[in-house]
Design a protein around this motif. Structure first.
Motif, PDB file in Angstrom:
ATOM      1  N   ILE A  57       0.843  -1.206   0.000  1.00 53.20           N
ATOM      2  CA  ILE A  57       0.000   0.000   0.000  1.00 53.20           C
ATOM      3  C   ILE A  57       0.874   1.252   0.000  1.00 53.20           C
ATOM      4  CG2 ILE A  57      -1.617   1.350   1.398  1.00 53.20           C
ATOM      5  CD1 ILE A  57      -2.860  -1.361   2.234  1.00 53.20           C
ATOM      6  N   ILE A  58       1.942   1.246   0.811  1.00 55.75           N
ATOM      7  CA  ILE A  58       2.860   2.384   0.833  1.00 55.75           C
ATOM      8  C   ILE A  58       3.519   2.558  -0.537  1.00 55.75           C
ATOM      9  CG2 ILE A  58       5.042   3.221   1.796  1.00 55.75           C
ATOM     10  CD1 ILE A  58       4.211   1.886   4.452  1.00 55.75           C
ATOM     11  N   THR A  59       3.918   1.445  -1.145  1.00 55.26           N
ATOM     12  CA  THR A  59       4.542   1.501  -2.469  1.00 55.26           C
ATOM     13  C   THR A  59       3.553   1.989  -3.515  1.00 55.26           C
ATOM     14  OG1 THR A  59       5.991  -0.334  -1.857  1.00 55.26           O
ATOM     15  CG2 THR A  59       5.799   0.166  -4.197  1.00 55.26           C
ATOM     16  N   LEU A  60       2.307   1.540  -3.438  1.00 60.36           N
ATOM     17  CA  LEU A  60       1.292   1.995  -4.381  1.00 60.36           C
ATOM     18  C   LEU A  60       1.039   3.494  -4.226  1.00 60.36           C
ATOM     19  CD1 LEU A  60      -0.767   1.311  -6.579  1.00 60.36           C
ATOM     20  CD2 LEU A  60      -2.407   0.729  -4.769  1.00 60.36           C
ATOM     21  N   ALA A  61       0.962   3.959  -2.979  1.00 58.60           N
ATOM     22  CA  ALA A  61       0.793   5.393  -2.733  1.00 58.60           C
ATOM     23  C   ALA A  61       1.969   6.172  -3.313  1.00 58.60           C
ATOM     24  CB  ALA A  61       0.662   5.661  -1.237  1.00 58.60           C
ATOM     25  N   ALA A 369      10.682  13.729  -3.266  1.00 60.77           N
ATOM     26  CA  ALA A 369       9.807  13.724  -4.444  1.00 60.77           C
ATOM     27  C   ALA A 369       8.343  13.691  -4.035  1.00 60.77           C
ATOM     28  CB  ALA A 369      10.136  12.529  -5.343  1.00 60.77           C
ATOM     29  N   PHE A 370       8.007  12.919  -2.997  1.00 56.21           N
ATOM     30  CA  PHE A 370       6.618  12.866  -2.527  1.00 56.21           C
ATOM     31  C   PHE A 370       6.181  14.234  -2.002  1.00 56.21           C
ATOM     32  CE2 PHE A 370       7.747   8.246  -1.192  1.00 56.21           C
ATOM     33  CZ  PHE A 370       7.718   7.851  -2.518  1.00 56.21           C
ATOM     34  N   ILE A 371       7.051  14.886  -1.232  1.00 58.76           N
ATOM     35  CA  ILE A 371       6.753  16.242  -0.763  1.00 58.76           C
ATOM     36  C   ILE A 371       6.610  17.180  -1.953  1.00 58.76           C
ATOM     37  CG2 ILE A 371       7.674  18.204   0.563  1.00 58.76           C
ATOM     38  CD1 ILE A 371       9.080  16.128   2.360  1.00 58.76           C
ATOM     39  N   ILE A 396      -4.181  12.490   0.998  1.00 59.32           N
ATOM     40  CA  ILE A 396      -3.946  11.287   1.797  1.00 59.32           C
ATOM     41  C   ILE A 396      -2.889  10.392   1.148  1.00 59.32           C
ATOM     42  CG2 ILE A 396      -4.998   9.176   2.695  1.00 59.32           C
ATOM     43  CD1 ILE A 396      -7.645  10.750   2.886  1.00 59.32           C
ATOM     44  N   THR A 397      -3.003  10.179  -0.165  1.00 62.25           N
ATOM     45  CA  THR A 397      -2.100   9.256  -0.860  1.00 62.25           C
ATOM     46  C   THR A 397      -0.635   9.670  -0.742  1.00 62.25           C
ATOM     47  OG1 THR A 397      -3.862   8.610  -2.388  1.00 62.25           O
ATOM     48  CG2 THR A 397      -1.601   8.147  -3.071  1.00 62.25           C
ATOM     49  N   PRO A 398      -0.278  10.917  -1.098  1.00 65.58           N
ATOM     50  CA  PRO A 398       1.137  11.285  -0.932  1.00 65.58           C
ATOM     51  C   PRO A 398       1.595  11.277   0.523  1.00 65.58           C
ATOM     52  CG  PRO A 398      -0.156  13.199  -1.596  1.00 65.58           C
ATOM     53  CD  PRO A 398      -1.026  12.001  -1.758  1.00 65.58           C
ATOM     54  N   GLY A 404       5.684   6.376   4.775  1.00 65.48           N
ATOM     55  CA  GLY A 404       6.455   5.161   4.512  1.00 65.48           C
ATOM     56  C   GLY A 404       7.925   5.456   4.287  1.00 65.48           C
ATOM     57  N   GLY A 405       8.216   6.486   3.494  1.00 67.17           N
ATOM     58  CA  GLY A 405       9.608   6.841   3.231  1.00 67.17           C
ATOM     59  C   GLY A 405      10.324   7.328   4.474  1.00 67.17           C
ATOM     60  N   THR A 406       9.638   8.124   5.273  1.00 64.13           N
ATOM     61  CA  THR A 406      10.220   8.612   6.530  1.00 64.13           C
ATOM     62  C   THR A 406      10.504   7.452   7.474  1.00 64.13           C
ATOM     63  OG1 THR A 406       9.010  10.697   6.293  1.00 64.13           O
ATOM     64  CG2 THR A 406       9.900  10.195   8.469  1.00 64.13           C
ATOM     65  N   PHE A 407       9.615   6.453   7.457  1.00 61.19           N
ATOM     66  CA  PHE A 407       9.811   5.264   8.282  1.00 61.19           C
ATOM     67  C   PHE A 407      11.068   4.508   7.859  1.00 61.19           C
ATOM     68  CE2 PHE A 407       8.964   0.632   8.690  1.00 61.19           C
ATOM     69  CZ  PHE A 407       9.087   0.548  10.070  1.00 61.19           C
TER      70      PHE A 407
END
Length: 445
Positions: A57-61, A369-371, A396-398, A404-407
């Motif tokens: 789910i994190i990868t899909l987001a 990149a997500f930010i 919500i998605t990003p 996930g990336g921060t984790f």
């Protein structure tokens, strides 16, 4: 060889090639070898399935977010071009530097080493030959990529199809012939001393999902990149998510949790052997070798394109932007990265360490990149732009991708602080290199 002034990248890749690039680059050996470690860290079968699902789910987001970033910055070069467009040339250069100079040759050498060890065992050869088998595999994949896009893309499609065979078999066999409760066993039944935590299990799956973003590097070689790039990312990640969940559930249905943990890397082989005997185990080894060659091929396709684009921007040596007049591929960039990988494979045993360190830095750039999708939406809000893809369920998605990336970054800092610092130092070494090429450009004007 001639330069970009004479020839250009050839647009001859379609949606099937894009999907094969995503699936083929991600699915290597992780799903086959990581079942026991994820289960033990998660603490039980239900948690193990949840870990693979949450990682997906994190990868899909992340994929949905990057698809919009790519639509707002419609340039080849992948993550390098996206970070460059959002944060400027220095950050863009450091993104490309960490991937092309450190990660690419190390991970190609590492994959070659895994495939070579399996090959030596498969053929009954002394492991002393594995190093040179790995070099041979790198040369083979390099040669395929020098022949042109269609050859490399055809190999990607073929190897992706081959690696899907055991995945489908494991899912079907587990569903229809498995007799174990796939969600019933807890950590007390798995091990008396848990080997980790649910968070670390999710982290392990995120590394197994990594690699999908590399399809963005071939944007300029797609027939219809505005449509095919986001579709390749989204549907490719979805297929990977379903495959990983299906294989995990299938393995859990066939083997008790304690046995999976005891078997460690051989759990999936045990399932195949129970279905097809010793011959099945050998066939499985052969398929995993082919699978890893497909993964190596995806890396060999993607990273030279990043080096090519950085050279076009004046940030890497000029010769890397030369294209072959026969195959229309960045031949010299391909040869250079392959030669670096060969040197690592032939003369060092540190490929795994280098690639693991570089993965940490890549996730830092992922988060940026997500930010960036928030930054781009704000920056472009008054521009009359036709955006071909927008992230669903924004914001919500990003935010899921950022979490996930921060984790990943935070967990690595906690569990391997020295390694994380070494990764950051490798990135910072690129700063004087950037200023060298930047000043060189100024003097040329």
């Amino acid at each position: 060889m001639q330069t970009k002034l004479s020839v250009d990248l050839k647009r001859d890749l379609g949606i099937i090639s894009g999907l094969s690039m995503v699936v083929g680059t991600v699915i290597g050996s992780g799903i086959f070898f990581k079942q026991a470690s994820v289960l033990e860290m998660a603490g039980g079968q239900t948690q193990g399935l949840l870990a693979w699902g949450l990682g997906g789910i994190i990868t899909l987001a992340a994929g949905l977010t990057i698809a919009e970033v790519g639509s707002r910055i419609p340039k080849a070069g992948g993550l390098y071009s996206y970070i460059d467009g959002i944060y400027g040339h220095l950050m863009g250069f450091l993104t490309g530097w960490s991937q092309v100079v450190v990660y690419a040759p190390a991970v190609i050498a590492s994959i070659g080493g895994y495939a070579a060890h399996l090959t030596a065992n498969f053929l009954g050869l002394d492991l002393i030959w594995a190093r040179w088998i790995g070099v041979g595999y790198i040369c083979f994949v390099m040669g395929l990529n020098l022949l042109g896009n269609r050859i490399a893309a055809g190999f990607a499609v073929l190897t992706t199809a081959v690696k899907m065979i055991p995945i489908i078999i494991l899912i079907v066999y587990g569903l229809f012939f498995g007799r174990v409760d796939a969600v019933g066993e807890t950590v007390t039944q798995v091990t008396a001393t848990p080997g980790g935590s649910f968070g670390m299990a999710v982290l392990a799956t995120l590394f197994a999902y990594d690699g999908w973003v590399l399809v963005a590097n071939i944007r300029d070689e797609m027939k219809n990149p505005k449509r095919d790039l986001p579709l390749s990312i989204v549907f490719g990640v979805l297929l990977i998510l379903l495959s990983y969940l299906g294989v995990t559930y299938g393995v859990y249905r066939v083997l008790p949790a304690q046995e999976i943990v005891n078997l460690k890397d051989n759990a999936v082989f045990a399932v195949v052997k129970s279905a097809f005997g010793l011959l099945g185990g050998r066939i499985m080894s052969l398929i995993i070798i082919i699978s890893m060659l497909g993964t190596m091929n995806g890396k060999m396709v993607a990273f030279p394109r990043m080096a090519y684009n950085m050279s076009k921007d004046g940030l890497f040596p000029n010769y890397l932007k030369n294209l072959s007049t026969k195959s229309f591929v960045p031949a010299q960039a391909t040869i250079t990265i392959a030669l670096m990988a060969i040197l690592i494979a032939a003369f060092t045993d540190s490929a795994d360490l280098l690639s693991n360190l570089a993965i940490f830095t890549i996730w830092i750039f992922y988060v940026l990149a997500f930010i960036g999708v928030f930054i781009l939406r704000y920056r472009q809000k008054n521009m009359q732009l036709k955006i071909d893809f927008k992230t669903p369920l924004f914001p919500i998605t990003p935010l899921i991708g950022i979490f996930g990336g921060t984790f990943v970054v935070g967990s690595t800092l906690i569990t391997d602080f020295k390694g994380a610092m070494a990764s950051i130092i490798m990135v910072l070494v690129g700063i004087p290199v950037y200023y060298y090429y930047s000043n060189k450009q100024k003097h040329m004007k």
